[in-house]
Design a protein around this motif. Sequence first.
Motif, short mmCIF file in Angstrom:
data_model
loop_
_atom_site.label_atom_id
_atom_site.label_comp_id
_atom_site.label_asym_id
_atom_site.label_seq_id
_atom_site.Cartn_x
_atom_site.Cartn_y
_atom_site.Cartn_z
N ARG A 187 0.85 -1.19 0.00
CA ARG A 187 0.00 0.00 0.00
C ARG A 187 0.89 1.24 0.00
O ARG A 187 2.01 1.22 0.50
CB ARG A 187 -0.94 -0.02 1.20
CG ARG A 187 -0.25 -0.19 2.52
CD ARG A 187 -1.19 -0.64 3.61
NE ARG A 187 -2.30 0.27 3.82
CZ ARG A 187 -2.93 0.41 4.97
NH1 ARG A 187 -2.56 -0.29 6.03
NH2 ARG A 187 -3.94 1.24 5.09
N ILE A 190 3.03 7.61 3.11
CA ILE A 190 3.82 8.84 3.05
C ILE A 190 4.34 9.12 4.45
O ILE A 190 3.69 8.80 5.44
CB ILE A 190 2.96 10.02 2.52
CG1 ILE A 190 3.84 11.20 2.14
CG2 ILE A 190 1.87 10.40 3.47
CD1 ILE A 190 3.08 12.27 1.36
N GLN A 199 1.69 7.89 7.17
CA GLN A 199 0.26 7.84 6.90
C GLN A 199 0.06 7.06 5.60
O GLN A 199 0.87 7.15 4.69
CB GLN A 199 -0.30 9.26 6.75
CG GLN A 199 -0.27 10.03 8.08
CD GLN A 199 -0.60 11.48 7.92
OE1 GLN A 199 -0.18 12.11 6.95
NE2 GLN A 199 -1.33 12.03 8.86
N PHE A 200 -1.05 6.30 5.56
CA PHE A 200 -1.28 5.47 4.38
C PHE A 200 -2.20 6.18 3.40
O PHE A 200 -3.16 6.85 3.81
CB PHE A 200 -1.87 4.13 4.80
CG PHE A 200 -0.90 3.32 5.61
CD1 PHE A 200 0.12 2.61 4.99
CD2 PHE A 200 -0.99 3.28 6.99
CE1 PHE A 200 1.03 1.88 5.73
CE2 PHE A 200 -0.08 2.55 7.75
CZ PHE A 200 0.93 1.85 7.12
N LEU A 201 -1.91 6.02 2.12
CA LEU A 201 -2.68 6.69 1.07
C LEU A 201 -3.62 5.74 0.35
O LEU A 201 -4.60 6.20 -0.24
CB LEU A 201 -1.73 7.33 0.05
CG LEU A 201 -0.74 8.37 0.59
CD1 LEU A 201 0.22 8.80 -0.50
CD2 LEU A 201 -1.49 9.58 1.13
N THR A 202 -3.35 4.45 0.35
CA THR A 202 -4.23 3.47 -0.31
C THR A 202 -4.39 2.28 0.61
O THR A 202 -3.63 2.11 1.57
CB THR A 202 -3.65 2.98 -1.65
OG1 THR A 202 -2.43 2.26 -1.39
CG2 THR A 202 -3.37 4.13 -2.59
N ASP A 203 -5.38 1.48 0.32
CA ASP A 203 -5.51 0.24 1.07
C ASP A 203 -4.70 -0.85 0.36
O ASP A 203 -4.06 -0.59 -0.65
CB ASP A 203 -6.99 -0.16 1.20
CG ASP A 203 -7.66 -0.33 -0.14
OD1 ASP A 203 -6.96 -0.75 -1.09
OD2 ASP A 203 -8.86 -0.05 -0.26
N VAL A 240 -6.56 12.58 -1.04
CA VAL A 240 -6.40 11.17 -1.39
C VAL A 240 -7.31 10.80 -2.56
O VAL A 240 -7.52 9.62 -2.85
CB VAL A 240 -6.64 10.24 -0.18
CG1 VAL A 240 -5.96 8.91 -0.38
CG2 VAL A 240 -6.10 10.85 1.08
N ASP B 98 -6.67 -3.65 4.68
CA ASP B 98 -6.34 -2.72 5.74
C ASP B 98 -7.35 -1.58 5.70
O ASP B 98 -7.94 -1.30 4.67
CB ASP B 98 -4.92 -2.16 5.56
CG ASP B 98 -3.92 -3.26 5.74
OD1 ASP B 98 -4.20 -4.19 6.51
OD2 ASP B 98 -2.87 -3.22 5.07
N PRO B 101 -7.28 4.73 4.62
CA PRO B 101 -6.42 5.71 5.29
C PRO B 101 -7.23 6.84 5.90
O PRO B 101 -8.30 7.19 5.41
CB PRO B 101 -5.53 6.22 4.17
CG PRO B 101 -6.30 5.96 2.93
CD PRO B 101 -7.10 4.73 3.19
#
Lengths: 440, 374
Positions: A187, A190, A199-203, A240, B98, B101
């Motif tokens: 995933r 950033i 921090q996550f931008l996609t699953d 996002v 998951d 975000p």
Amino acid sequence: MMTRFLTLLAACVALTLPVAAHAGPLRIEITEGVIEPLPFAVPNFVPESSAAAKTAADIARVVAEDLSGTGLFREIPSGAFISQITSFSSPVQFADWKAINAQALITGAVSVQAGGRLVIKFRVYDVFAGQELGTGLQFAGTQEGWRRMAHKVADAVYSRITGEGGYFDSRVVFVSETGPKDKRRKRLAIMDYDGANVQFLTDSSSIVLAPRFSPTGDRILYTSYETGFPKIYVLDVASVGRRVLESQAGTMSFAPRFGPDGRTVVYSLTEGGNTDIYRMDITTGQSQRLTSAPSIETAPSFNPDGNRVVFESDRSGTQQLYVMSATGGEPQRISFGQGRYGTPVWSPRGDLIAFTKQNKGRFHIGVMRADGSEERLLTASFLDEGPTWSPNGRVIMFTRETQGAGGQSSLYSVDISGRNLKRVRTEGGASDPAWSPLQN
Amino acid sequence: MNTGQYISGAGHIGLIGWLLLGGAFAPAPEPFEVTEVSVISTEEFETMLAAERPPETATDVSVPPAPEVPQDQPAPPAPQAEPDRPQPEAAEAPPPPDPRPDVSQLAPPPAEVTDQPPVLAPPPPETAVLAPAVSDRPRPRPAPRVAPQPVAAPEPDVKVDEVKREEAVTEAPAETPREEQQATAPEEATTEIVTEATEEPAAPATSIRPKTRPARSEPAAEAKPETKTTAKPKPDADTTTRRDAVKDALAEALAGAASEPAAAPSGPPLTSGEKDALRVAVQNCWNVGSLSSDALRTTVVVAVSLSEDGHPVGGSVRMVSASGGTTEATRQAFEAARRAIIRCGASGFSLPKDKYTQWRDIEMTFNPEKMRIK
């Protein structure tokens, strides 16, 4: 006889010397020096309000870690300090800092103003010269943004001492990897350049690859297998929100990269079993084919002026690097060493091209001049790949994967001199880093 | 004319006949393979392509979705009992993705020769063990400091300093009291940057075979007559006197010539050795590690005045000229040069006091050309 000769010689010398004696000061030339980290001291910043006490100490720590992390500076531990900084405006006792060989001293103060605004002010001193480097500077922002403000202070200090821009107030987008090697979930994520604030931008519902920042850092290009085929997406960092960029049916598009104007994108497109390089104006959607060879051309990267593109191609029989005009035309091969070259990336300074090299079973990250000269290999391991440049063109971050079934990918960084090779702190596996420009 | 028509007619009849009957004389056709083909749908073709994609792709997309189990609806009527048919296994539910975000925080925060032939001894038993392909023994990284001369790592208890000093401890009262001082030694240094790619591999390239046992020396039959070595003739006293005379004469001439103008340097000039000592002293403190690429292309000429004890006079360090860089790069280059002079001059440069007028004012040219890539 001998005495006469000596007298004559002395007379001759005496006649010529007046000129030399009037030649002025003694002149010497120094051509060799030392290369070592410059010792500096960062006493805790002075909290000018009780609410700022912890933040003041935290900010001083981040500044010290930023500078030490470059490998160009060495922090002098606070236990060695002879004098302390208790007031931002009080005069500095240079003798005390000279005694502990602190060549640079950074002092600062932090206050929380009415309305909760955080204010940081700081000064940088050349201890041995006994004077300030530049003038004092102040930043104001929210209390939550203290870490970013600390990076800004470190950037300013770095710039004043080295004379070139810093890279601390920047972010890195990468592919976060979890799970075993044969069932890896990927995933986009950033983080700050130092691994903080992830921090996550996609699953992880689909495979994602090769994220790339826009020149302003607000958008990210990446490749996703969401539809089953690799397609290029553009993602807005703030919201996002994302959209597909290239959607020709029956084709595969990948390896995108922004041009310096932020609206032109170069990428690879596979159609009918042949992979070539295309460019697209993302505002109009108009695309133009730049190569048309039956070989595989991929991994294009613009130079900072946007008028040339470096890419990899196996047209000579082995994977090598080529440079061509940004509008297409006959490419010029620039890599001639042993082994295979790939993933070229032009330096933000424009002088160097970073690349991945595979030779004798080892992978290397290296740099060469834009004409292919002065190739230097900076690393060597089981698998190093995918270099990305820091905003100031001084550091290269890349992916290193360890050997074996349990092998894991991690991010590493190295100075372009080959010094200061170190791992970037990330939780879990990480690959495909892309460094953002400095934030505004 | 008729002949032509006959020939034409016969030719045409022959051609028509060959066309009609020629097939009977033609060889039997070559056997060919027949392969059955089937027409597949677009969906089936895409499924097939999906199977050829990289393994990463298959990891996530090949997992079938979990079957939906209706809860509220009444159970469908049981089909006719078929006891011999095995029950199909329940499909494995795909791992939950998951969480999405959190977008709320994403806004950007504000490197003996002998006359006797050697006697071959019987080879000892093979005791060599080939080195492993890769040695696990950690190798220390080369010293991070790069200096003109390599320096070995100092003892652990020794303080790092530019100058090497022996430890001085006042154990017993001496006629001349000595000030106590800690032993110091220069920091460990290497002469060039060694990158990971240029480092020598940890494992030996070849295994070292055990040396054959040296042949037992036979008793000496006769003592060889000693061979006299002819010592180098020492310079006689006369020569020494002459050299001194020349030196004195030159010094006198130098002194005499230079004494006329008041402000100009007087006395004998510094020897090349003395100049070298000064240069080495300054270069040991000239740290270019933190200079930008532009500053490493800038040569600066810096002037400094020294006091009689060899210390730089406060505020006397100034830039005379610069070349090769931008204003900012020149500033950085000058600051590095100034730091070098002040830092290493802090303990006073070791210069001959009788030649003070020669080194009172110095212009140092800092040329980083050799330091760009080490």
